[in-house]
Design a protein around this motif. Structure first.
Motif: not given
Length: 625
Positions: A175-187
């Motif tokens: 299997g594959v585990i993909n950790i997707i990080t947060r993109t800056p969207k607001s303060g």
């Protein structure tokens, strides 16, 4: 971390495994009663994508062509940001340990060192990604969970079960585990402090800000503990920054992360050595972009670099030994996504990567890989989904590996969905398996890549806020790599291609979400049909039975209770049941919480000879602005 001394025996055959599992039915019934009590008293949390029942969740891990969950042809779980925040866990490995078919074998708390496997694979046969970029360590997969992001940096986690080599190349067996990080969207600004047993202390600050088309986020985290037993203290630091920049028709993201772990490793890798101490530092940088060339065509390039330093020292008799290893992985991945029609898309691209190691034990080595690939996905009347792809990896040491895959999904009606998939996968030997040499371990430079062919069929059903699913799978493996002994008296563990195996299994899920109440239950059965005329160190310890559950519900007083449990039964070993729980309450911008792990104080070993932590309690406070 190289394969260090550890005595493990585990053998399993297909009929023997089934008989042994059901011979322990009485024990399972006892744990089942405990589970029922747990459900009604305090049990929590998530089932990933299935638990939220959001059929239009976009998943990106099973293919490079983003697809809605309802059209996915693979068994994928998505752990959303809300689930990550609410989970009563302290690290990514703990979070994953309660997921369907994911087997986490930890050698310490807070993710100090953990091995992860899926669907009966070894820990070497699971691929870990960050934002779609591999971070598997070429020295040894013991370092794969040295992830340079904290839990507050994660937007979601996608878990793909089954082969993924047609998309990502080597290592994607189980299997594959993909950790997707947060993109800056607001303060935003987050802070957290906590403490607990074993003099455990943690602190975190995290924030983000956006100025027009530019966004920036950061986080800094520190964890320290005296450890739950002799020489298991640790000090862990994480630093992460992500920058985003938008131009007309183009988005760019730059991720930089560092994780630094210094810990005592008593019995982590062997019982004949003492005063074990290890420090690992992982540094990761990735630049990715999405550039629109037209309404239907986009270009997506990725540049990445990962460096991992490992220093391990120990006493053996009256002598002190120290191994130092540095691995460097660099790569570029570029593909073009073409939307042929509203229902049909095509991806074509290629990846180039280079790995090298400088080691006081294994010497200096390097290898390179280039891989062209393509993928095709179409949908007919929004009911029938078809995808297939091919990847060809040309390796400097092992020539060519072809990885075809295909999937078919049928949305029978708004409630029922059928799916099936098949594909080939491979895994190249690690530097440790090839070159490591001590009085008790010996690598083999002539090892061949592992290969497998996987098949699965499944069905999903959902109505209102109720969901369930079943998947049956089979994986045929060849050239399996394991560390073995022919007799218990042998002085060395030998890295060998041990032959062929068949892994058969079934996965069952069920969940319900009513208002603020979430319930989930998941069961996995695995049967391994493999030759057993040797003593295995790793390959034959996958749980035959794994049952996990969760519940989350609010109280009238404003407190929210969350709990999760898991039962595991490995071949020729006693089963064990673990229960963790947490309770929290929000007070404006503040949140206070209490957590407890291994609440039943079960004595167990996920790694033979490496004792696991007893009952633990902790408390803390969060602030969100």
């Amino acid at each position: 971390m190289p394969e260090k001394d550890k005595t493990t025996t585990g053998v399993s055959g297909s009929v023997t495994a089934i008989n042994a599992g059901w011979a322990n039915l009485k024990t399972i019934k006892v744990y089942a009663k405990i589970f029922v009590i747990t459900i009604f008293l305090s049990v929590p949390i998530f089932v990933g994508a299935d638990d939220d029942f959001d059929l239009e969740t976009i998943v990106v891990t099973g293919t490079r062509i983003p697809a809605s969950f309802s059209s996915a042809t693979r068994n994928v779980t998505v752990i959303e940001r809300e689930d990550i925040e609410n989970a009563p866990v302290r690290s990514v490995p703990e979070l994953l340990s309660y997921m369907l078919g994911v087997d986490i074998q930890e050698r310490g708390t807070y993710g100090t060192q953990a091995d992860v496997s899926i669907r009966g694979s070894t820990f070497q046969q699971t691929l870990i990604l960050v934002d779609g970029i591999r971070i598997n360590d070429s020295q040894t997969a013991h370092h794969n969970m040295d992830i340079p992001v904290s839990m507050t940096d994660i937007e979601r986690i996608e878990i793909l079960r089954g082969q993924g080599s047609s998309v990502y190349g080597t290592d994607a067996f189980g299997g594959v585990i993909n950790i997707i990080t947060r993109t800056p969207k607001s303060g935003r600004f987050d802070a957290e402090v906590s403490g607990g047993g074993d003099n455990t202390r943690t602190g975190l600050i995290s924030g983000s800000r956006k100025w027009g088309n530019f966004g920036q986020s950061f986080s800094a985290e520190k964890k320290t503990s005296d450890g739950f037993q002799y020489n298991t203290d640790f000090e862990i630091s994480n630093f992460t920054g992500k920058s985003s920049f938008r131009l007309p028709g183009a988005d760019f993201n730059l991720l930089l992360g560092v994780t630094d772990k210094d810990f005592g490793a008593h019995n982590f890798y062997g019982t004949v050595i003492d005063e074990e101490r290890e420090r690992t530092i992982a540094k990761f940088a990735a630049l990715n972009a999405r550039i629109s060339l037209s309404d239907r065509i986009s270009l997506e390039p990725k540049l990445y670099s990962r460096r991992h330093d490992d220093r391990f020292g120990y006493d053996y008799g009256s002598n002190f030994y120290q191994n130092e290893h540095t691995t460097q992985q660099n790569g570029i991945d570029v593909h073009i996504l073409v939307k042929l029609t509203p229902q049909t898309s095509l991806v074509s691209g290629g990846e180039f990567s280079a790995d090298k190691i400088e080691s006081s034990n294994m010497g200096n080595h390097s290898r390179r890989r280039i891989a062209p690939y393509f993928e095709y996905r179409t949908s007919v009347f929004n009911r029938l989904s078809l995808d297939f792809g091919m990847r060809a990896d040309y390796h400097s040491a092992w020539d060519r590996q072809l990885s075809p895959a295909a999937g078919l999904g049928w949305q029978i009606d708004k409630n029922w969905k059928l799916r099936s998939a098949a594909g080939r996968a491979f895994r190249c030997p690690s530097f440790t398996e090839l070159y490591y040499l001590t009085p008790s371990n010996k690598g083999d430079s002539s090892l061949k890549p592992e290969e497998s062919i996987s098949y699965e069929i499944g069905a999903d059903y959902s109505i209102n806020r109720i969901s369930c699913g079943v998947t049956v799978f089979r994986r045929r493996e060849s050239n399996i790599i394991d560390w073995i002994k022919n007799t218990p008296g042998d002085a060395q563990w030998l890295a060998k291609n041990i032959g062929r195996a068949a892994v058969n299994g079934a996965e069952i899920t069920a969940g319900i979400k009513i208002a603020s109440l979430k319930l989930s239950a998941e069961y996995v059965f695995i049967d391994m049909d493999v030759q057993k005329d040797y003593i295995s160190k790793y390959a034959l310890r996958a749980p035959e039975h794994q049952f996990s559950s969760g519940i989350e519900f609010p109280l009238i007083t404003g407190w929210v209770i969350k709990a999760q449990s898991v039962y595991k039964k490995r071949p020729d070993e006693d089963g064990y049941f673990l229960l963790s729980s947490g309770i929290s309450k929000k007070l404006g911008k503040f949140e206070i919480f209490l957590r407890g792990t291994n609440l039943l104080d079960v004595s167990y070993q996920e790694i033979i000879d490496a004792s696991s932590p007893p009952r633990w309690f902790g408390a803390g406070i969060k602030v969100k602005i």
